[in-house]
Motif scaffolding. Sequence first.
Motif, PDB file in Angstrom:
ATOM      1  N   UNK A 130       0.835  -1.207   0.000  1.00 31.17           N
ATOM      2  CA  UNK A 130       0.000   0.000   0.000  1.00 31.17           C
ATOM      3  C   UNK A 130       0.867   1.253   0.000  1.00 31.17           C
ATOM      4  N   UNK A 131       1.898   1.276   0.847  1.00 30.19           N
ATOM      5  CA  UNK A 131       2.777   2.443   0.929  1.00 30.19           C
ATOM      6  C   UNK A 131       3.556   2.663  -0.367  1.00 30.19           C
ATOM      7  N   UNK A 132       3.891   1.573  -1.054  1.00 34.84           N
ATOM      8  CA  UNK A 132       4.611   1.692  -2.329  1.00 34.84           C
ATOM      9  C   UNK A 132       3.658   1.815  -3.511  1.00 34.84           C
ATOM     10  N   UNK A 133       2.360   1.923  -3.206  1.00 34.40           N
ATOM     11  CA  UNK A 133       1.318   2.131  -4.211  1.00 34.40           C
ATOM     12  C   UNK A 133       1.277   1.012  -5.239  1.00 34.40           C
ATOM     13  N   UNK A 134       1.467  -0.195  -4.755  1.00 29.36           N
ATOM     14  CA  UNK A 134       1.302  -1.374  -5.596  1.00 29.36           C
ATOM     15  C   UNK A 134      -0.018  -2.047  -5.221  1.00 29.36           C
ATOM     16  N   UNK A 135      -0.736  -2.516  -6.195  1.00 35.67           N
ATOM     17  CA  UNK A 135      -2.006  -3.161  -5.919  1.00 35.67           C
ATOM     18  C   UNK A 135      -1.825  -4.527  -5.292  1.00 35.67           C
ATOM     19  N   UNK A 136      -2.864  -4.982  -4.622  1.00 40.30           N
ATOM     20  CA  UNK A 136      -2.831  -6.298  -3.987  1.00 40.30           C
ATOM     21  C   UNK A 136      -3.311  -7.401  -4.923  1.00 40.30           C
ATOM     22  N   UNK A 137      -3.999  -7.011  -5.998  1.00 36.62           N
ATOM     23  CA  UNK A 137      -4.606  -7.991  -6.890  1.00 36.62           C
ATOM     24  C   UNK A 137      -3.666  -8.355  -8.034  1.00 36.62           C
ATOM     25  N   UNK A 138      -3.938  -9.507  -8.640  1.00 39.89           N
ATOM     26  CA  UNK A 138      -3.169  -9.990  -9.779  1.00 39.89           C
ATOM     27  C   UNK A 138      -4.113 -10.126 -10.969  1.00 39.89           C
ATOM     28  N   UNK A 139      -3.635  -9.757 -12.137  1.00 41.45           N
ATOM     29  CA  UNK A 139      -4.489  -9.800 -13.322  1.00 41.45           C
ATOM     30  C   UNK A 139      -4.867 -11.234 -13.670  1.00 41.45           C
ATOM     31  N   UNK A 140      -6.053 -11.377 -14.275  1.00 44.16           N
ATOM     32  CA  UNK A 140      -6.516 -12.711 -14.681  1.00 44.16           C
ATOM     33  C   UNK A 140      -5.587 -13.316 -15.733  1.00 44.16           C
ATOM     34  N   UNK A 141      -5.030 -12.475 -16.586  1.00 44.69           N
ATOM     35  CA  UNK A 141      -4.127 -12.971 -17.631  1.00 44.69           C
ATOM     36  C   UNK A 141      -2.877 -13.603 -17.017  1.00 44.69           C
ATOM     37  N   UNK A 142      -2.360 -12.978 -15.958  1.00 49.75           N
ATOM     38  CA  UNK A 142      -1.174 -13.524 -15.295  1.00 49.75           C
ATOM     39  C   UNK A 142      -1.483 -14.884 -14.688  1.00 49.75           C
ATOM     40  N   UNK A 143      -2.623 -14.974 -14.022  1.00 48.33           N
ATOM     41  CA  UNK A 143      -3.012 -16.241 -13.407  1.00 48.33           C
ATOM     42  C   UNK A 143      -3.228 -17.324 -14.465  1.00 48.33           C
ATOM     43  N   UNK A 144      -3.829 -16.952 -15.600  1.00 47.65           N
ATOM     44  CA  UNK A 144      -4.169 -17.935 -16.631  1.00 47.65           C
ATOM     45  C   UNK A 144      -2.944 -18.448 -17.379  1.00 47.65           C
ATOM     46  N   UNK A 145      -1.941 -17.608 -17.566  1.00 53.29           N
ATOM     47  CA  UNK A 145      -0.824 -17.967 -18.434  1.00 53.29           C
ATOM     48  C   UNK A 145       0.419 -18.443 -17.680  1.00 53.29           C
ATOM     49  N   UNK A 146       0.386 -18.449 -16.357  1.00 53.43           N
ATOM     50  CA  UNK A 146       1.541 -18.885 -15.594  1.00 53.43           C
ATOM     51  C   UNK A 146       1.354 -20.324 -15.116  1.00 53.43           C
ATOM     52  N   UNK A 147       2.441 -21.088 -14.957  1.00 55.88           N
ATOM     53  CA  UNK A 147       2.320 -22.482 -14.497  1.00 55.88           C
ATOM     54  C   UNK A 147       1.791 -22.549 -13.070  1.00 55.88           C
ATOM     55  N   UNK A 148       1.155 -23.659 -12.738  1.00 54.47           N
ATOM     56  CA  UNK A 148       0.505 -23.805 -11.442  1.00 54.47           C
ATOM     57  C   UNK A 148       1.484 -23.699 -10.282  1.00 54.47           C
ATOM     58  N   UNK A 149       2.727 -24.186 -10.500  1.00 52.30           N
ATOM     59  CA  UNK A 149       3.683 -24.249  -9.392  1.00 52.30           C
ATOM     60  C   UNK A 149       4.143 -22.877  -8.911  1.00 52.30           C
ATOM     61  N   UNK A 150       3.878 -21.850  -9.682  1.00 52.42           N
ATOM     62  CA  UNK A 150       4.372 -20.531  -9.309  1.00 52.42           C
ATOM     63  C   UNK A 150       3.670 -19.976  -8.062  1.00 52.42           C
ATOM     64  N   UNK A 151       2.510 -20.583  -7.703  1.00 50.73           N
ATOM     65  CA  UNK A 151       1.713 -20.060  -6.596  1.00 50.73           C
ATOM     66  C   UNK A 151       1.884 -20.860  -5.303  1.00 50.73           C
ATOM     67  N   UNK A 152       2.721 -21.883  -5.297  1.00 48.86           N
ATOM     68  CA  UNK A 152       2.755 -22.788  -4.139  1.00 48.86           C
ATOM     69  C   UNK A 152       3.935 -22.543  -3.201  1.00 48.86           C
ATOM     70  N   UNK A 153       4.655 -21.437  -3.379  1.00 47.84           N
ATOM     71  CA  UNK A 153       5.790 -21.159  -2.502  1.00 47.84           C
ATOM     72  C   UNK A 153       5.400 -21.135  -1.031  1.00 47.84           C
ATOM     73  N   UNK A 154       4.256 -20.538  -0.735  1.00 50.94           N
ATOM     74  CA  UNK A 154       3.790 -20.467   0.655  1.00 50.94           C
ATOM     75  C   UNK A 154       3.483 -21.843   1.229  1.00 50.94           C
ATOM     76  N   UNK A 155       2.939 -22.739   0.409  1.00 50.65           N
ATOM     77  CA  UNK A 155       2.656 -24.103   0.862  1.00 50.65           C
ATOM     78  C   UNK A 155       3.954 -24.823   1.211  1.00 50.65           C
TER      79      UNK A 155
END
Length: 319
Positions: free
Chosen positions: A51-76
């Motif tokens: 918020x302080x750096x004025x970056x949004x919290x959301x991710x575009x649908x295109x990014x989610x659709x075109x990236x491999x599934x494993x890119x989101x599992x770092x937290x897991x």
Amino acid sequence: MFSLLVGLVIGFGLPLQTAINSRLRRIVRSPLVSSMISFSVGTLFLVAILILSRQGLLISEATIAHQPWWIWIGGILSVVYLTGNIVLFPHLGAAQTVIMPVVGQLSMSMLIDNFGWFDSQRHPLTVIRVIGGIVVLLGVLLVVFTNSARSELKIQKSHASVDERRPRNSTSALPWQIAGVVTGMLSAAQTAINGHLGTVLASPEKAAFISFLVGTVALWIIVAAYEHGIHVKPAFSRKNPWWVWIGGVIGSLFVLGNAYMVPKIGTGLTVVVVLFGMISGGLVVDSFGWLGARRISVRPVQLLGVLALICGVILIKLF
């Protein structure tokens, strides 16, 4: 050079986070609840940064659709690594619970660099780099396997049950040793994944936020199921020191630092530099008894181990 400094600082902070979360664990009487609180605080801290750096919290649908599934599992993977250490300790003891994941981290990080897994920048595996990794492992062994580490292990074992104090044969320990190596490999994979995520999103801050958010959601679900409810009231007592809340901040800066470093210097060197900072920070925390940690004098052999770590980093960096 700046990336190396970042790695040293975030690695140095990990033992501080461990000491803080250990105090929080005693307060809430649950390692899972303390981890859940730590992850939650870290997530909120990263929200504030975005918020302080004025970056949004959301991710575009295109990014989610075109990236491999494993890119989101770092937290897991982070949660698996964290929980894995808790599970491994009664079966392997303090020393091997440190060593086995380190073996996995070093091995996996060099494989990732050599083959460019997780879309990482390739850093070919040379004989000198392998020797550097072995020297780093030797340094870790020298730091961990000391009289102070053994005395600490004896104290911890004195509180265990009679069955836990019985000697374990190598065959029964082997599956747990393998599990320790695997958790370390997952930790290195998480580092590479978050680094690539930071590149995809053009923001290591947002990559760290997503990793922490996924980990936080997973921990809330695990705690709700395993602990039969969310019990965090003891953490809000005014008797607790204020610093019990900053473990998550240190953890979020650690993930953020990794996401920043990996695209610049590669997964292998990132893991090794952070490991050097972690070992050094652990010795300082032990020596001075910071944040309520039990004071343990630093032995000359441990300083020799730190020197070996430095030599290993130089070999991996220059060759």
